[in-house]
Design an enzyme around this catalytic site. Structure first.
Site, PDB file in Angstrom:
ATOM      1  CE  LYS A   1      -9.145   9.133  -8.094  1.00 26.65           C
ATOM      2  NZ  LYS A   1      -9.558   8.160  -7.168  1.00 26.65           N
TER       3      LYS A   1
ATOM      4  CE  LYS B   1     -10.526   8.642   4.665  1.00 26.63           C
ATOM      5  NZ  LYS B   1      -9.141   9.340   3.844  1.00 26.63           N
TER       6      LYS B   1
ATOM      7  CB  THR C   1     -10.102   5.207   1.612  1.00 26.26           C
ATOM      8  OG1 THR C   1      -9.537   6.172   0.865  1.00 26.26           O
ATOM      9  CG2 THR C   1      -9.510   3.942   1.763  1.00 26.26           C
TER      10      THR C   1
ATOM     11  CE  LYS D   1     -14.250  10.937  -5.524  1.00 27.71           C
ATOM     12  NZ  LYS D   1     -13.840   9.248  -5.077  1.00 27.71           N
ATOM     13  NE  ARG D   2      -3.597  13.724  -7.411  1.00 29.75           N
ATOM     14  CZ  ARG D   2      -2.462  13.614  -7.332  1.00 29.75           C
ATOM     15  NH1 ARG D   2      -1.823  13.470  -6.261  1.00 29.75           N
ATOM     16  NH2 ARG D   2      -1.769  13.672  -8.281  1.00 29.75           N
TER      17      ARG D   2
ATOM     18  CG  HIS E   1      -2.673   0.168  -3.241  1.00 26.01           C
ATOM     19  ND1 HIS E   1      -3.505   0.392  -2.052  1.00 26.01           N
ATOM     20  CD2 HIS E   1      -1.574  -0.205  -2.587  1.00 26.01           C
ATOM     21  CE1 HIS E   1      -2.911   0.455  -0.976  1.00 26.01           C
ATOM     22  NE2 HIS E   1      -1.802  -0.277  -1.288  1.00 26.01           N
TER      23      HIS E   1
END
Ligand code: NBG
Length: 856
Positions: free
Chosen positions: A597, A705, A701, A591-592, A400
Site C-alpha cells: 500500500k 468512501k 473500498t 488503511k492497513r 480478495h
C-alpha cells in the site's frame, strides 16, 4: 414525563436448566407451537414513534433492564438502556421477516465470512428506524445527550480491514434491498487489537468489546450445535452399500448469537448469526468427581479458545492450527444451522441449490465444500455424484487478493489430523477433477500437476483457492483490473478450463453508513437539493452534477466540508490530544499498514517537503499548507510494517515541532484507526491517498468512501481506482505511477532501487535524511531496516513511482489554490460515485452469481 417508572415484577422464570439438560431443538422448523392466548396471536408491535413513547420505553429499560433509577444511572447504563429501546423498535420487523422467510421459501444468500467489521450499531439502528430525532428529543427530556451515549458504544471489531468491512456493507445492502440473507461468522471474544503507541511504536492491547455488555446480541445456548474434530474414518456395510463414517475424537459446541441487520427504513431485518465455542460439557462431572478440577477447567478453556481471538493478519494467512479450527467450526455450525433450521423437515436435498447459495468470502470458509459433501454422502446417504451435483451448485467464491503469499494452503498432515474425513473427500474431488483435466489435455501432465488441489511442493498441502474454484459456480474478483489479473495471472489454467466461471463484481460500500450517517452535513445538502431518494438509489447523485456550476451550491458544499473538519479536529483534540490547524488541505491515508500500500511513499513525499524547507531550497511560505493524517494498524508480527509506523510517528514529531516549517506542514497519526474514526475522518478529507503499486490492491473500498464524500483522489492505476477515475473523469483525479504492465516489465528486467536513489537528488536527500538519524535523535540504527529495505529490495517499487508521485502532488498544490475549481471537482466526485454503492454490487451478485432476488 420525568418520574421513573416503577419496575414491574419479574415474569415468572422458566425452569432453570441443569447440567443434565439436553440440547433442545425447540427452534426447529416443523409443526409450530400453537399459542392459544389471544395476546400471543397478535404480532409483537413496536412502541409508539413519539417522544413520550420513547421516553417511556427508555426509562422502562433503565429501570427493569439495568435495574437503576435515572438519577443513579451511569452513562453505560443509559447507553445499554437506549440500545435496548431501539432494539424494541426493530423487533416486530425482525420477527415478521423471519416469519415471512419461512413461508416464502425464497432462495437465501448464506454469506460465509470469517470477518465482519461492523462498526457501531446504535447510530445505524436509529437511522434504519428513522428514530434519531425522536431519540434525541426523548433523551434531552431526560436531561441526557444522544452523542454522549453514542460515544459509549465500543464497536465490534470482528475483522481486520477491507474484507471484513465489505461483508458488513454487503449484508446492509441485502437487508435494504429485501433480499433474504443470513450472514454467518464467528463471535470473537476479542476482535482486532486496540492499537496504542509507546514512544511512537505500535503496542497491541486486547479488544474487550464485550466488557461493558453486548446489547445487540441475542444468544441462544439452547440451540447449540455440536462440531467434531480429530479421530479417524472407517468404512462399513450399509445394506450392501459401502459407506464411510467419521469417528471423531473430540467435539465442541457452537452457540449461536443473533444480531439484527436492519434494512434502511424498509421494514426488513435480516440476521447475522455469529458462533461462539463452548465445551460440550461445561462442567465435566466425571473429571470433577475424580478430583481433577484443573483438568475439567482446562478442557473448557481449550474449547473456548476456538473463538477467543481474531487473527490480526491482513493479506497473509497464519498457518495456525487454531485458525483451521476456527474456519471449520464456523462453517460446520452454519451449514447445520441452515439445513436444520431453515428447511422443512421433509425437504428434498436435491433441491438445495434452489434454496441457498453460500458465498465464500475469500478462502477462509472453503472447508464448507467438503463439509457439505460429507453431510450429503455420509449422513444423508446420497450417492457421491448426486451429492457433487448439489454441492457444486451451492457455492460461489470471491477472491480478495493478488499477493501469492496470501493464497491459503493447509498442510495435508494438519488437515488429516483435524478433519480426516474432509481430507479424504478433498482427495476424491481432486481425483475426479484431474481426470477431467487429463481428458481435456491428454498430453499435458504438467498442467494437471499445476492444477492439482493438492500441492506436492514444498510440502503436501491443500490449495484452498483451487478447491473453491473447482467447487464454485462462479469465481469473482473485486474490481475489473483485479478480476482480469486473477484470471490471467493467479488462476490462468482454471480460467482457461472453466471460462464461464470467472467474472467480476466491483466492490461497493453502503451509502447509509458512509454518507448518511457519517456525513450529516453533506447528506442534508444533498437531500435539500435532489430529495431523499439517493440513500437507496445512489445513481441519483448524478442529479447533483449541474450544481457543480452553481456558486451558491459550491459555497454550501465547502461549508459542509469545513463543518466536517471542525468536527474531526475537535474529536482529535479530545481523543488523541492532537491539534490540527484550520485552513490546510487535509490529506488522508487510512488503511492497513502494508508495504504494497506504500505508506513509505507518502512518507518520502513528506520528508522531501521537509528537507526542501530546512535545506533552504524552498521558502516555506510558498508551499501549500497541508495537514497529513495517517491511520493504520500493522499485523503484530510484521516487522517492516511496525518500523514504518514508528518512522511515521518520528517524522511527525520532528516536523510538527520544527519552527522552520512555520506551521505549513502538520502530520497526525491518531492511534487505533477503526470504523468509528473512519466515519469522522473520511467526510473531512480533501485528498484521498490510494497509492498502492499497480496490480497489488485488489480493489480498495476506502477509495470509494472518500470519493463519495467529496475528496479528490491521488492514486495509481490500481484496483477500483481504475473505475473511480473512469467515472469521475481524468480532470478530477490525480493519476500517477506505473501501469500494471509496466510494473511487470520492470520486475522482469531486474529492478534496482539503489540506482534510482543515486539518480534523483530529492529522493537521495530524503532517504539520506532518514538514514542520518534526523528523526531518531541522531541514532542511525533505528530506521536502518526501513532504509535498507527501500534501497536494496523495495519489493513494491516505491522508488520507481516517487518522481511521478511528487509531480502529481505538485498538481494537487496548484489545483487546491483555486477554490472554486477544486470544489467543482469535489462535487463531481460525489455526483459520479453512485456506481460504488454496495447496492449495485449486490445487484451484480444477484443477477450474475446468486440467481436470487428481493423477496418483498
Ligand atoms: C482485501 C483487499 C482490498 C479489498 C478488500 C475487499 C484481503 C485479503 N483483501 O483491496 O486487499 O478492497 O479485500 O475486497 O483482505
Amino acid at each position: 414525563m420525568t418520574a421513573d417508572i416503577v419496575p414491574e415484577s419479574l415474569a415468572e422464570a422458566g425452569p432453570i436448566p441443569t447440567d443434565e439438560s439436553p440440547i433442545t431443538e425447540a427452534r426447529r422448523v416443523g409443526p409450530l407451537f400453537q399459542p392459544t392466548h389471544p395476546l400471543a396471536l397478535a404480532p409483537v408491535s413496536a412502541p409508539p414513534h413519539s417522544v413520550d413513547g420513547f421516553v417511556r420505553e427508555f426509562l422502562r429499560e433503565l429501570n427493569t433492564g439495568q435495574g437503576v433509577a435515572l438519577s443513579r444511572s451511569s452513562v453505560n447504563d443509559q447507553y445499554l438502556a437506549l440500545a435496548r429501546t431501539v432494539r424494541h423498535y426493530l423487533m416486530a420487523r425482525w420477527l415478521e421477516t423471519l416469519k415471512h422467510n419461512r413461508s416464502s421459501k425464497a432462495k437465501t444468500v448464506g454469506y460465509l465470512s470469517a470477518e465482519y467489521l461492523l462498526g457501531r450499531q446504535l447510530g445505524n439502528a436509529l437511522l434504519a428506524t428513522d428514530l434519531n430525532d425522536v431519540a434525541e428529543k426523548a433523551l434531552a427530556a431526560c436531561g441526557l445527550d444522544l452523542p454522549t451515549l453514542r460515544a459509549q458504544e465500543v464497536e465490534p471489531g470482528l475483522g481486520n480491514g477491507g474484507l471484513g468491512r465489505l461483508a458488513a456493507c454487503f449484508i446492509d445492502s441485502l437487508a435494504t434491498m429485501s433480499v433474504p440473507c443470513i450472514g454467518y461468522g464467528i463471535r470473537y471474544e476479542y476482535g482486532i487489537f486496540r492499537q496504542t503507541f509507546v514512544d511512537g511504536r505500535q503496542v497491541e492491547q486486547p479488544d474487550t468489546w464485550l466488557a461493558l455488555g453486548g446489547p445487540w446480541e441475542f444468544p441462544h445456548p439452547e440451540a447449540a450445535v455440536e462440531v467434531e474434530f480429530g479421530g479417524h474414518t472407517e468404512t462399513y456395510d450399509d445394506n450392501g452399500t459401502e459407506r464411510t463414517r467419521w469417528v471423531a475424537s473430540w467435539n465442541v459446541l457452537g452457540i449461536p448469537y443473533n444480531y439484527m441487520v436492519p434494512g434502511y427504513q424498509n421494514g426488513r431485518v435480516n440476521t447475522l448469526r455469529l458462533w461462539s465455542a463452548q465445551a460440550t460439557k461445561a462442567f465435566d462431572l466425571a473429571i470433577f468427581n475424580s478430583g481433577d478440577y484443573a483438568e475439567a477447567v482446562r478442557a473448557q478453556t481449550f474449547a473456548e479458545n476456538i473463538t477467543k481471538v481474531l487473527y490480526p493478519e491482513d493479506s497473509t494467512p497464519q498457518g495456525k492450527e487454531l485458525r483451521l479450527q476456527q474456519q471449520y467450526f464456523f462453517v460446520a455450525c452454519s451449514l447445520r444451522d441452515f439445513l436444520e433450521q431453515n428447511l422443512e423437515e421433509d425437504f428434498d436435498l436435491h433441491h438445495l441449490p434452489e434454496r441457498i447459495v453460500f458465498q465464500l468470502n475469500d478462502t477462509h470458509p472453503v472447508i464448507a465444500v467438503p463439509e457439505l459433501m460429507r453431510i450429503l454422502v455420509d449422513e444423508k446417504k446420497l450417492d457421491w455424484d448426486e451429492a457433487w451435483a448439489i454441492t457444486s451448485k451451492c457455492f460461489a467464491y470471491t477472491c480478495h487478493t493478488l499477493l501469492p503469499e496470501a493464497l491459503e494452503t493447509w498442510s495435508v498432515e494438519l488437515l488429516g489430523r483435524l478433519l480426516p474425513r474432509h481430507l479424504e473427500i478433498i482427495y476424491r474431488i481432486n481425483d475426479e477433477f484431474l481426470e477431467q483435466v487429463r481428458e481435456a489435455y491428454p498430453e499435458d501432465e504438467l498442467r494437471a500437476r499445476r492444477m492439482s488441489i493438492i500441492a506436492d511442493y514444498p510440502d503436501r498441502s491443500v490449495r484452498m483457492a483451487f478447491l473453491a474454484t473447482v467447487a464454485g459456480t462462479k469465481v469473482n474478483g473485486v474490481a475489473e483490473l483485479h478480476s482480469q489479473l486473477l484470471a490471467t495471472k493467479v488462476l490462468p489454467d482454471f480460467s482457461e478450463f472453466f471460462p464461464d466461471k470467472f467474472t467480476n463484481v466491483t466492490n461497493g460500500v453502503t451509502p447509509r453508513r458512509f454518507i448518511k450517517l457519517a456525513n450529516p452535513f453533506l447528506s442534508g445538502l444533498i437531500t435539500d437539493t435532489i430529495g431523499v431518494g439517493w440513500v437507496t438509489d445512489l445513481d441519483r447523485l448524478a442529479e447533483l452534477e449541474p450544481y457543480a456550476e452553481d456558486e451558491d451550491f459550491r459555497r454550501a458544499f465547502r461549508k459542509a466540508k469545513e463543518q466536517n473538519k471542525t468536527r474531526l479536529y475537535s474529536l482529535l483534540r479530545t481523543r488523541d490530544g492532537i491539534d490540527l490547524p484550520d485552513g490546510h488541505l487535509l490529506d488522508v491515508m487510512v488503511k492497513r499498514l502494508h508495504e504494497y500500500k506504500r505508506q513509505t511513499l507518502k512518507l518520502l513525499h513528506i520528508v522531501t517537503l521537509y528537507d526542501q524547507i530546512i535545506s533552504g531550497r524552498v521558502d516555506p511560505t510558498t508551499i501549500l499548507p497541508r495537514s497529513v493524517v495517517f491511520g493504520a494498524k500493522a499485523a503484530p508480527g510484521y516487522r517492516m510494517a511496525k518500523d514504518t509506523i514508528a518512522l511515521i510517528n518520528a517524522v511527525a514529531a520532528t516536523v510538527n515541532a520544527d519552527k522552520r516549517v512555520g506551521g505549513r506542514l502538520s502530520i497526525a497519526f491518531p492511534a487505533n484507526y477503526n470504523v468509528t474514526l473512519a466515519e469522522k475522518l473520511i467526510p473531512a478529507a480533501d485528498l484521498s491517498e490510494q497509492i498502492s503499486l499497480a496490480g497489488m490492491e485488489a480493489s480498495g473500498t476506502g477509495n470509494m468512501k472518500f470519493a463519495m464524500n467529496g475528496a479528490l483522489t491521488i492514486g495509481t492505476d490500481d484496483g477500483a481506482n481504475v473505475e473511480i477515475r473512469r467515472f469521475v473523469g481524468d480532470d478530477n483525479f490525480f493519476l500517477f505511477g506505473m501501469l500494471e504492465p509496466e510494473v511487470a516489465e520492470l520486475q522482469a528486467s531486474g529492478y534496482q532501487p539503489s540506482k534510482l536513489y543515486e539518480e534523483d537528488a530529492d529522493l537521495k536527500a530524503a532517504i539520506d535524511l532518514i538514514a542520518s538519524g534526523a528523526f531518531s535523535g541522531g541514532d542511525r540504527g533505528t530506521f536502518e531496516p526501513v532504509v535498507s529495505n527501500l534501497l536494496y529490495q523495495d519489493r513494491f517499487m516505491a522508488l520507481a513511482d516517487y518522481r511521478s508521485y511528487l509531480e502529481a502532488q505538485e498538481k494537487v498544490e496548484k489545483a487546491y489554490v483555486n477554490k472554486e475549481a477544486w470544489t467543482k471537482s469535489a462535487i463531481l466526485n460525489v455526483a459520479r460515485s453512485g456506481y460504488f454503492s454496495s447496492d449495485r454490487s449486490m445487484r451484480d451478485y444477484l443477477g450474475r452469481i446468486w440467481g436470487a432476488s428481493p423477496d418483498h
